[in-house]
Write an enzyme that holds these catalytic residues in place. Structure first.
Site, PDB file in Angstrom:
ATOM      1  N   ARG A  41      -4.997 -11.189 -29.127  1.00  0.00           N
ATOM      2  CA  ARG A  41      -5.357 -10.516 -30.370  1.00  0.00           C
ATOM      3  C   ARG A  41      -5.784  -9.083 -30.116  1.00  0.00           C
ATOM      4  NH1 ARG A  41      -9.125 -14.084 -33.030  1.00  0.00           N
ATOM      5  NH2 ARG A  41      -7.188 -14.891 -33.874  1.00  0.00           N
ATOM      6  N   TYR A  42      -6.547  -8.878 -29.071  1.00  0.00           N
ATOM      7  CA  TYR A  42      -7.045  -7.542 -28.737  1.00  0.00           C
ATOM      8  C   TYR A  42      -6.157  -6.952 -27.652  1.00  0.00           C
ATOM      9  CZ  TYR A  42     -11.385  -9.244 -30.925  1.00  0.00           C
ATOM     10  OH  TYR A  42     -12.326  -9.746 -31.782  1.00  0.00           O
TER      11      TYR A  42
ATOM     12  N   ARG B 177      -7.409  -7.900 -23.709  1.00  0.00           N
ATOM     13  CA  ARG B 177      -7.794  -9.220 -23.222  1.00  0.00           C
ATOM     14  C   ARG B 177      -7.039 -10.308 -23.960  1.00  0.00           C
ATOM     15  NH1 ARG B 177     -12.712  -7.736 -26.900  1.00  0.00           N
ATOM     16  NH2 ARG B 177     -11.210  -6.105 -27.241  1.00  0.00           N
TER      17      ARG B 177
ATOM     18  N   CYS C  32     -12.642 -31.681 -23.308  1.00  0.00           N
ATOM     19  CA  CYS C  32     -14.009 -31.208 -23.124  1.00  0.00           C
ATOM     20  C   CYS C  32     -14.851 -32.391 -22.675  1.00  0.00           C
ATOM     21  CB  CYS C  32     -14.595 -30.688 -24.432  1.00  0.00           C
ATOM     22  SG  CYS C  32     -13.596 -29.414 -25.201  1.00  0.00           S
TER      23      CYS C  32
ATOM     24  N   CYS D  92     -17.864 -31.365 -29.627  1.00  0.00           N
ATOM     25  CA  CYS D  92     -18.940 -30.876 -30.483  1.00  0.00           C
ATOM     26  C   CYS D  92     -18.485 -30.997 -31.930  1.00  0.00           C
ATOM     27  CB  CYS D  92     -19.234 -29.416 -30.150  1.00  0.00           C
ATOM     28  SG  CYS D  92     -19.384 -29.143 -28.381  1.00  0.00           S
TER      29      CYS D  92
ATOM     30  N   CYS E 170     -16.950 -27.966 -33.773  1.00  0.00           N
ATOM     31  CA  CYS E 170     -15.919 -27.196 -33.059  1.00  0.00           C
ATOM     32  C   CYS E 170     -14.938 -26.541 -34.027  1.00  0.00           C
ATOM     33  CB  CYS E 170     -15.165 -28.101 -32.097  1.00  0.00           C
ATOM     34  SG  CYS E 170     -13.939 -27.204 -31.133  1.00  0.00           S
TER      35      CYS E 170
ATOM     36  N   ARG F  60     -12.031 -25.425 -33.085  1.00  0.00           N
ATOM     37  CA  ARG F  60     -10.659 -25.742 -32.672  1.00  0.00           C
ATOM     38  C   ARG F  60     -10.371 -27.228 -32.764  1.00  0.00           C
ATOM     39  NH1 ARG F  60     -10.965 -22.065 -27.787  1.00  0.00           N
ATOM     40  NH2 ARG F  60     -10.737 -20.019 -28.730  1.00  0.00           N
TER      41      ARG F  60
ATOM     42  N   ASP G 239     -17.362 -20.465 -38.170  1.00  0.00           N
ATOM     43  CA  ASP G 239     -16.081 -20.112 -38.789  1.00  0.00           C
ATOM     44  C   ASP G 239     -15.799 -20.968 -40.017  1.00  0.00           C
ATOM     45  OD1 ASP G 239     -15.409 -18.205 -36.843  1.00  0.00           O
ATOM     46  OD2 ASP G 239     -14.726 -19.788 -35.480  1.00  0.00           O
TER      47      ASP G 239
ATOM     48  N   ASP H  69     -16.321 -13.770 -36.663  1.00  0.00           N
ATOM     49  CA  ASP H  69     -14.901 -13.711 -36.326  1.00  0.00           C
ATOM     50  C   ASP H  69     -14.169 -13.760 -37.662  1.00  0.00           C
ATOM     51  OD1 ASP H  69     -12.818 -13.563 -34.523  1.00  0.00           O
ATOM     52  OD2 ASP H  69     -13.572 -15.207 -33.287  1.00  0.00           O
TER      53      ASP H  69
ATOM     54  N   LYS I  55     -13.477 -10.004 -34.142  1.00  0.00           N
ATOM     55  CA  LYS I  55     -14.921 -10.123 -34.330  1.00  0.00           C
ATOM     56  C   LYS I  55     -15.516  -8.805 -34.831  1.00  0.00           C
ATOM     57  CE  LYS I  55     -15.425 -13.611 -30.714  1.00  0.00           C
ATOM     58  NZ  LYS I  55     -14.025 -13.662 -30.219  1.00  0.00           N
TER      59      LYS I  55
HETATM   60  C1  LIG Z   1     -13.661 -13.710 -29.030  1.00  0.00           C
HETATM   61  C2  LIG Z   1     -12.320 -13.461 -28.542  1.00  0.00           C
HETATM   62  C3  LIG Z   1     -12.124 -12.595 -27.459  1.00  0.00           C
HETATM   63  C4  LIG Z   1     -13.273 -11.931 -26.709  1.00  0.00           C
HETATM   64  O1  LIG Z   1     -13.947 -11.018 -27.498  1.00  0.00           O
HETATM   65  P1  LIG Z   1     -15.159 -10.156 -26.870  1.00  0.00           P
HETATM   66  O2  LIG Z   1     -15.705  -9.434 -28.045  1.00  0.00           O
HETATM   67  O3  LIG Z   1     -14.574  -9.271 -25.826  1.00  0.00           O
HETATM   68  O4  LIG Z   1     -16.129 -11.128 -26.279  1.00  0.00           O
HETATM   69  C5  LIG Z   1     -10.834 -12.353 -27.062  1.00  0.00           C
HETATM   70  N1  LIG Z   1      -9.779 -12.907 -27.686  1.00  0.00           N
HETATM   71  C6  LIG Z   1      -9.938 -13.732 -28.739  1.00  0.00           C
HETATM   72  C7  LIG Z   1      -8.729 -14.298 -29.385  1.00  0.00           C
HETATM   73  C8  LIG Z   1     -11.204 -14.040 -29.199  1.00  0.00           C
HETATM   74  O5  LIG Z   1     -11.357 -14.876 -30.233  1.00  0.00           O
HETATM   75  S1  SF4 Z   2     -17.114 -26.259 -29.037  1.00  0.00           S
HETATM   76 FE1  SF4 Z   2     -15.085 -27.271 -29.088  1.00  0.00          FE
HETATM   77  S2  SF4 Z   2     -13.987 -26.409 -27.332  1.00  0.00           S
HETATM   78 FE2  SF4 Z   2     -16.165 -25.957 -27.020  1.00  0.00          FE
HETATM   79  S3  SF4 Z   2     -16.942 -27.659 -25.749  1.00  0.00           S
HETATM   80 FE3  SF4 Z   2     -17.330 -28.191 -27.887  1.00  0.00          FE
HETATM   81  S4  SF4 Z   2     -15.536 -29.400 -28.510  1.00  0.00           S
HETATM   82 FE4  SF4 Z   2     -14.981 -28.309 -26.640  1.00  0.00          FE
END
Ligand SMILES: *Cc1c(COP(=O)(O)O)cnc(C)c1O
Ligand code: SF4
Length: 382
Positions: free
Chosen positions: A111-112, A115, A124, A128, A131, A133, A296, A333, A340
């Protein structure tokens, strides 16, 4: 060592401390959970009703932190399903951050510019309940095949702008130390990758996983070409146990800086005192509070979400009142994959002819005068 629930009283210490045992003995069914805890009607119904959406798995260690009687226990609510997960509030989505839309190849979100986020596994130690995801995590069909992982690594190799790879999932410490080492080796061999960020909740849910073998492996991968950073996820001071402390010490000893990303959860850690207690403990464990993440708009976690203003008020209670080291950034986010953005309390009150008016952390007024905006005193004196 954390005292154990009655159901585990007969387990020898050496067994209890063995992460493989903890992993194998994860509690995944209603029957097994009822042997450890007295459940409420809601929890009992929820375990069955949510099973096919997002399965339950809790390590005996994390269960040992749960209050046996209190249904509102902050540890319990993170681990044990509730019927509220079945509700869907307006605007909530399966993939609130459009992680799939920003996925140039399977298993990677880019996305960025500098990174990329790599999904190393769907597993996991614990699932959680909040979560983000849920759509992928714990679902065996979403596991990344080796060929897909190789494609994701190829994308990184072909994209020199990527300086940093966030190894996420799921939880990358669910991989064997050997598999993780292979992944770090692969990243280390890409000249433009400078940082590997390991995102893991094992320090919280299965701290025994940080054994000497893992620490040695990470130490060996800490080089001038590739720095390994660890991002972890403590949400509540109760999670800062002796075991977690030992795990952080081992990691810090391996040379990895450790940062914490807390998710703001209603009724769990949305009180200023709770966050202060957590962050002070983390600093002693050599973990820097990095982010507080606004929850989220993911499906089934609406009951955990707090209003945006609550997080901002919480943050106002930190800055100035406690060590700056204990003050993380509050971030949202943006839904739809905007990335973010920080949510910041207002200290800058207004601009005036000479400069700016501020309120300090106590709300008292202060004025900052910009250079060149006021006629010089020397000139007036002439
Ligand atoms: C949160 C996130 C990051 C890291 O973001 P930082 O602000 O550098 O900590 C990178 N890629 C994705 C897709 C993210 O959701
Ligand atoms: S928040 Fe989601 S991805 Fe992170 S440890 Fe918990 S279940 Fe796993």
């Amino acid at each position: 060592m954390t005292p154990r629930p009655h159901a585990y009283a007969a387990v020898p210490d050496s067994t209890w401390s063995d992460w493989r045992w903890q992993q194998q003995q994860r509690v995944t069914t209603l029957q097994a959970l009822e042997r450890v805890l007295r459940l409420t009607e809601d929890e009992r119904a929820a375990i069955e009703a949510t099973a096919d959406r997002f399965r339950m798995a809790v390590t005996p260690y994390y269960l040992s932190l749960v209050h046996p009687e209190d249904p509102a226990c902050p540890i319990r609510r993170q681990a044990i399903p509730s019927l509220a997960e079945l509700r869907r509030s307006p605007g909530e989505r399966d993939d609130p951050l459009a992680e799939e839309a920003h996925s140039p190849v399977p298993g990677l979100t880019h996305r960025y510019p500098d990174r990329a986020l790599l999904y190393a596994t769907h597993n996991c130690a614990m699932y959680c309940r909040f979560c983000t995801r849920k759509r992928k995590v714990s679902d065996p069909t979403s596991a990344l095949a080796r060929s897909e992982r190789d494609q994701a690594l190829d994308h990184i190799r072909r994209t020199p702008a990527i300086r940093e790879v966030i190894i996420s999932g799921g939880d990358p410490l669910s991989l064997s130390t050997e598999r993780l080492a292979e992944l770090l080796d692969a990243l280390a061999a890409i000249p433009h990758v400078e940082i590997a960020r390991l995102g893991t909740r094992n320090l919280v849910t299965l701290p025994q996983r940080v054994d000497a073998e893992l620490a040695d492996m990470l130490r060996a991968h800490q080089t001038r070409h590739l720095a390994v950073w660890v991002m972890t996820h403590f949400n509540h001071p109760t999670e800062c146990t002796e075991e977690a402390w030992t795990a952080c010490e081992r990691l810090a000893g391996s040379g990895a800086p450790i940062q914490n990303q807390m998710v703001l959860l209603r009724g769990i850690n949305d009180a200023t005192e709770t966050v202060i207690a957590l962050n002070r403990r983390l600093l002693r464990m050599r973990v820097k509070p990095y982010y507080i993440l606004q929850a989220d708009m993911a499906e089934g976690i609406g009951h955990f979400r707090t209003p945006l203003t609550a997080g901002v008020a919480l943050l106002r209670g930190l800055r100035g009142h406690v060590s700056g080291l204990a003050v993380p950034q509050l971030v949202l986010d943006l839904p739809g994959g905007g990335g973010k953005v920080p949510l910041v309390p207002r200290y800058l009150e207004r601009e005036h002819a000479e400069g700016w008016d501020f309120a300090n952390y106590r709300g008292e007024p202060f004025r900052y005068v910009e250079p060149g905006r006021v006629a010089s005193l020397d000139a007036e004196g002439d």
